[in-house]
Write a protein that holds these residues in place. Structure first.
Motif, PDB file in Angstrom:
ATOM      1  N   LEU A  33     -14.050  -2.031  -3.413  1.00 31.53           N
ATOM      2  CA  LEU A  33     -14.295  -1.885  -4.845  1.00 31.53           C
ATOM      3  C   LEU A  33     -15.366  -2.891  -5.248  1.00 31.53           C
ATOM      4  CD1 LEU A  33     -13.369  -0.342  -7.362  1.00 31.53           C
ATOM      5  CD2 LEU A  33     -11.750  -2.185  -7.808  1.00 31.53           C
ATOM      6  N   VAL A  34     -16.427  -2.395  -5.874  1.00 32.79           N
ATOM      7  CA  VAL A  34     -17.588  -3.200  -6.245  1.00 32.79           C
ATOM      8  C   VAL A  34     -17.758  -3.159  -7.759  1.00 32.79           C
ATOM      9  CG1 VAL A  34     -20.082  -3.427  -6.016  1.00 32.79           C
ATOM     10  CG2 VAL A  34     -18.718  -2.740  -4.042  1.00 32.79           C
ATOM     11  N   ALA A  35     -17.968  -4.316  -8.386  1.00 39.03           N
ATOM     12  CA  ALA A  35     -18.162  -4.391  -9.839  1.00 39.03           C
ATOM     13  C   ALA A  35     -19.610  -4.726 -10.160  1.00 39.03           C
ATOM     14  CB  ALA A  35     -17.241  -5.443 -10.444  1.00 39.03           C
ATOM     15  N   PHE A  36     -20.076  -4.204 -11.273  1.00 37.98           N
ATOM     16  CA  PHE A  36     -21.438  -4.470 -11.740  1.00 37.98           C
ATOM     17  C   PHE A  36     -21.409  -5.573 -12.780  1.00 37.98           C
ATOM     18  CE2 PHE A  36     -24.895  -3.401 -14.851  1.00 37.98           C
ATOM     19  CZ  PHE A  36     -25.952  -3.796 -14.034  1.00 37.98           C
ATOM     20  N   LEU A  37     -22.275  -6.595 -12.606  1.00 41.47           N
ATOM     21  CA  LEU A  37     -22.404  -7.684 -13.569  1.00 41.47           C
ATOM     22  C   LEU A  37     -23.622  -7.411 -14.445  1.00 41.47           C
ATOM     23  CD1 LEU A  37     -21.770 -10.791 -11.270  1.00 41.47           C
ATOM     24  CD2 LEU A  37     -20.128  -9.221 -12.323  1.00 41.47           C
ATOM     25  N   PRO A  38     -23.430  -6.972 -15.686  1.00 44.89           N
ATOM     26  CA  PRO A  38     -24.558  -6.550 -16.530  1.00 44.89           C
ATOM     27  C   PRO A  38     -25.603  -7.631 -16.749  1.00 44.89           C
ATOM     28  CG  PRO A  38     -22.455  -5.936 -17.518  1.00 44.89           C
ATOM     29  CD  PRO A  38     -22.143  -6.849 -16.385  1.00 44.89           C
ATOM     30  N   ASP A 113     -18.094   9.071   8.646  1.00 46.10           N
ATOM     31  CA  ASP A 113     -18.218   9.703   7.338  1.00 46.10           C
ATOM     32  C   ASP A 113     -17.940   8.656   6.258  1.00 46.10           C
ATOM     33  OD1 ASP A 113     -18.728  11.620   5.479  1.00 46.10           O
ATOM     34  OD2 ASP A 113     -16.970  12.871   5.895  1.00 46.10           O
ATOM     35  N   GLY A 114     -18.537   8.865   5.098  1.00 51.42           N
ATOM     36  CA  GLY A 114     -18.356   7.929   3.996  1.00 51.42           C
ATOM     37  C   GLY A 114     -18.460   8.644   2.673  1.00 51.42           C
ATOM     38  N   MET A 115     -17.892   8.046   1.630  1.00 46.76           N
ATOM     39  CA  MET A 115     -17.898   8.637   0.290  1.00 46.76           C
ATOM     40  C   MET A 115     -17.944   7.505  -0.726  1.00 46.76           C
ATOM     41  SD  MET A 115     -15.009  11.133  -1.460  1.00 46.76           S
ATOM     42  CE  MET A 115     -13.723   9.913  -1.167  1.00 46.76           C
ATOM     43  N   THR A 116     -18.697   7.700  -1.801  1.00 43.99           N
ATOM     44  CA  THR A 116     -18.821   6.686  -2.845  1.00 43.99           C
ATOM     45  C   THR A 116     -18.561   7.305  -4.209  1.00 43.99           C
ATOM     46  OG1 THR A 116     -20.408   5.354  -1.594  1.00 43.99           O
ATOM     47  CG2 THR A 116     -20.369   5.062  -3.987  1.00 43.99           C
ATOM     48  N   ILE A 117     -17.659   6.670  -4.977  1.00 42.02           N
ATOM     49  CA  ILE A 117     -17.341   7.116  -6.334  1.00 42.02           C
ATOM     50  C   ILE A 117     -18.005   6.163  -7.317  1.00 42.02           C
ATOM     51  CG2 ILE A 117     -15.506   7.642  -7.974  1.00 42.02           C
ATOM     52  CD1 ILE A 117     -13.590   7.929  -5.648  1.00 42.02           C
ATOM     53  N   GLU A 118     -18.825   6.707  -8.196  1.00 40.37           N
ATOM     54  CA  GLU A 118     -19.407   5.898  -9.267  1.00 40.37           C
ATOM     55  C   GLU A 118     -18.367   5.714 -10.369  1.00 40.37           C
ATOM     56  OE1 GLU A 118     -23.715   6.087 -10.381  1.00 40.37           O
ATOM     57  OE2 GLU A 118     -23.497   8.118  -9.572  1.00 40.37           O
ATOM     58  N   LEU A 119     -18.236   4.479 -10.850  1.00 46.80           N
ATOM     59  CA  LEU A 119     -17.238   4.167 -11.861  1.00 46.80           C
ATOM     60  C   LEU A 119     -17.928   3.770 -13.160  1.00 46.80           C
ATOM     61  CD1 LEU A 119     -14.873   2.012  -9.616  1.00 46.80           C
ATOM     62  CD2 LEU A 119     -14.739   4.466 -10.079  1.00 46.80           C
ATOM     63  N   GLY A 120     -17.504   4.371 -14.260  1.00 48.55           N
ATOM     64  CA  GLY A 120     -18.091   4.057 -15.550  1.00 48.55           C
ATOM     65  C   GLY A 120     -17.229   4.576 -16.677  1.00 48.55           C
ATOM     66  N   ILE A 121     -17.315   3.947 -17.839  1.00 44.70           N
ATOM     67  CA  ILE A 121     -16.541   4.353 -19.001  1.00 44.70           C
ATOM     68  C   ILE A 121     -17.466   4.422 -20.197  1.00 44.70           C
ATOM     69  CG2 ILE A 121     -14.686   3.681 -20.587  1.00 44.70           C
ATOM     70  CD1 ILE A 121     -13.237   2.418 -18.275  1.00 44.70           C
ATOM     71  N   GLU A 122     -17.417   5.564 -20.901  1.00 45.06           N
ATOM     72  CA  GLU A 122     -18.242   5.775 -22.097  1.00 45.06           C
ATOM     73  C   GLU A 122     -19.717   5.536 -21.814  1.00 45.06           C
ATOM     74  OE1 GLU A 122     -16.544   3.225 -25.018  1.00 45.06           O
ATOM     75  OE2 GLU A 122     -14.738   4.434 -25.269  1.00 45.06           O
ATOM     76  N   GLY A 123     -20.181   6.048 -20.690  1.00 38.65           N
ATOM     77  CA  GLY A 123     -21.581   5.941 -20.324  1.00 38.65           C
ATOM     78  C   GLY A 123     -22.007   4.592 -19.800  1.00 38.65           C
ATOM     79  N   ARG A 124     -21.073   3.663 -19.640  1.00 37.09           N
ATOM     80  CA  ARG A 124     -21.384   2.313 -19.162  1.00 37.09           C
ATOM     81  C   ARG A 124     -21.004   2.192 -17.704  1.00 37.09           C
ATOM     82  NH1 ARG A 124     -19.155  -2.489 -22.716  1.00 37.09           N
ATOM     83  NH2 ARG A 124     -20.844  -1.728 -24.026  1.00 37.09           N
ATOM     84  N   HIS A 125     -21.956   1.808 -16.862  1.00 33.90           N
ATOM     85  CA  HIS A 125     -21.722   1.669 -15.429  1.00 33.90           C
ATOM     86  C   HIS A 125     -20.855   0.443 -15.158  1.00 33.90           C
ATOM     87  CE1 HIS A 125     -22.398   1.752 -11.134  1.00 33.90           C
ATOM     88  NE2 HIS A 125     -22.957   0.556 -11.168  1.00 33.90           N
ATOM     89  N   LEU A 126     -19.718   0.656 -14.467  1.00 32.96           N
ATOM     90  CA  LEU A 126     -18.804  -0.437 -14.149  1.00 32.96           C
ATOM     91  C   LEU A 126     -18.897  -0.893 -12.705  1.00 32.96           C
ATOM     92  CD1 LEU A 126     -15.498   0.632 -15.970  1.00 32.96           C
ATOM     93  CD2 LEU A 126     -17.223  -0.994 -16.746  1.00 32.96           C
TER      94      LEU A 126
END
Length: 323
Positions: A33-38, A113-126
């Motif tokens: 799990l990776v988090a984005f620091l705005p 094999d690998g898979m990545t899920i983009e995480l975001g809420i209300e258009g904001r990348h998390l």
């Protein structure tokens, strides 16, 4: 980031629970799990399992540089299913199997094999959730559909675990705790923020998260600290008034009360007279509407009304914290 309770039983942290629950639906051999620091415009690893250090760094740093937020919409414009190597690698640019992320980090571990899920809420990348498997074709369309259905759970867990990360007034302060490398990074830190004092105060953090207060002179901040993978720490400071109209001096006294100290020891810690400490305690009793010091301590511990000291003694003493 598993935790051990008082009975010696290892439990999962809130970040692990939704990810590992997916194992029953979408078998995988590694997850991250990776988090984005705005404010810093970069990603950091919050939790991982099954990946080598090289894979952890590559997926947290190199992957989002190669594939900026929005790649899911480009690869799966209709169903927005998370892309996988087995079904989408040919559409990715640059070709994923030719990148150093796969060839130098993932492939040597045997991942097919690998898979990545983009995480975001209300258009904001998390952030991102990465999954890898040693089985070719493990992440087919059925599995990708199941993963898409679980995406809201991952987003909620990430947002809850970092409650102040995306607050408009919050200030992220990131520092590593490797021996000899207590470097802090804050693009726009509060004026006069004592980085080294904060580093010392949080160096004793044993739990995954901490909620407390932080004082810089008379300025008060709500402090949320999150332990990241590799023992690094992300702290967010949000300007806020102290509870119950407390003064900074009263909050400092209350912090040591919560740790179980008496007036004489508190006076020594804060370089005050015992009479002054007694006056602050009397004021706190009136503010909180209680009659006994034990009630003050209980309310402070229950509401996280304390300021960590530079030596980590309060963290180690307040019930339920630092253990």
């Amino acid at each position: 980031m598993s935790e051990e309770n008082n009975n010696g039983v290892t439990t999962m942290s809130p970040l692990q629970q939704p990810i590992l629950a997916l194992r029953e639906l979408i078998g995988f051999d590694a997850a991250q799990l990776v988090a984005f620091l705005p404010s810093q415009k970069r990603h950091v690893s919050l939790w991982h399992q099954g990946y080598s250090p090289a894979s952890i760094d590559a997926l947290a740093d190199q992957f989002p540089r190669l594939y900026p937020p929005g790649f899911t919409r480009q690869l799966s414009p209709r169903d927005r299913l998370p892309p996988s190597i087995s079904e989408c690698a040919g559409k990715m640019f640059p070709p994923f199997l030719a990148t150093s992320v796969y060839r130098s980090a993932l492939h040597p571990q045997g991942f097919q094999d690998g898979m990545t899920i983009e995480l975001g809420i209300e258009g904001r990348h998390l952030g991102l959730a990465h999954f890898s498997s040693c089985t070719p074709g493990a992440f087919n369309q059925r599995v990708r559909t199941l993963a898409r259905g679980a995406q809201p759970l991952l987003e909620a867990a990430l947002r809850e675990r970092l409650p102040a990360l995306h607050a408009e007034q919050s200030v992220p302060v990131y520092f590593d705790r490797q021996p000899g490398r207590q470097a802090l990074y804050a693009p726009r830190p509060p004026a006069g923020l004592d980085h080294q004092r904060m580093a010392r105060a949080l160096a004793s953090l044993k739990d995954d998260t901490l909620t407390a207060f932080w004082l810089e002179g008379r300025r008060a901040f709500r402090l949320h600290a999150q332990k990241l993978a590799g023992e690094d720490v992300l702290a967010t400071l949000t300007p806020t008034p102290l509870p119950m109209n407390m003064t900074s001096a009263e909050m400092r006294v209350l912090s040591w009360l919560a740790a179980g100290l008496g007036d004489r020891d508190i006076a020594r810690r804060l370089c005050l007279s015992e009479r002054t400490v007694h006056s602050h305690v009397a004021s706190l009793l009136r503010r909180l509407g209680v009659q006994r010091r034990a009630q003050l301590s209980a309310q402070a511990a229950a509401n996280n009304w304390f300021v960590p000291d530079a030596r980590g003694l309060i963290l180690a003493s307040v019930p339920g914290l630092g253990h």
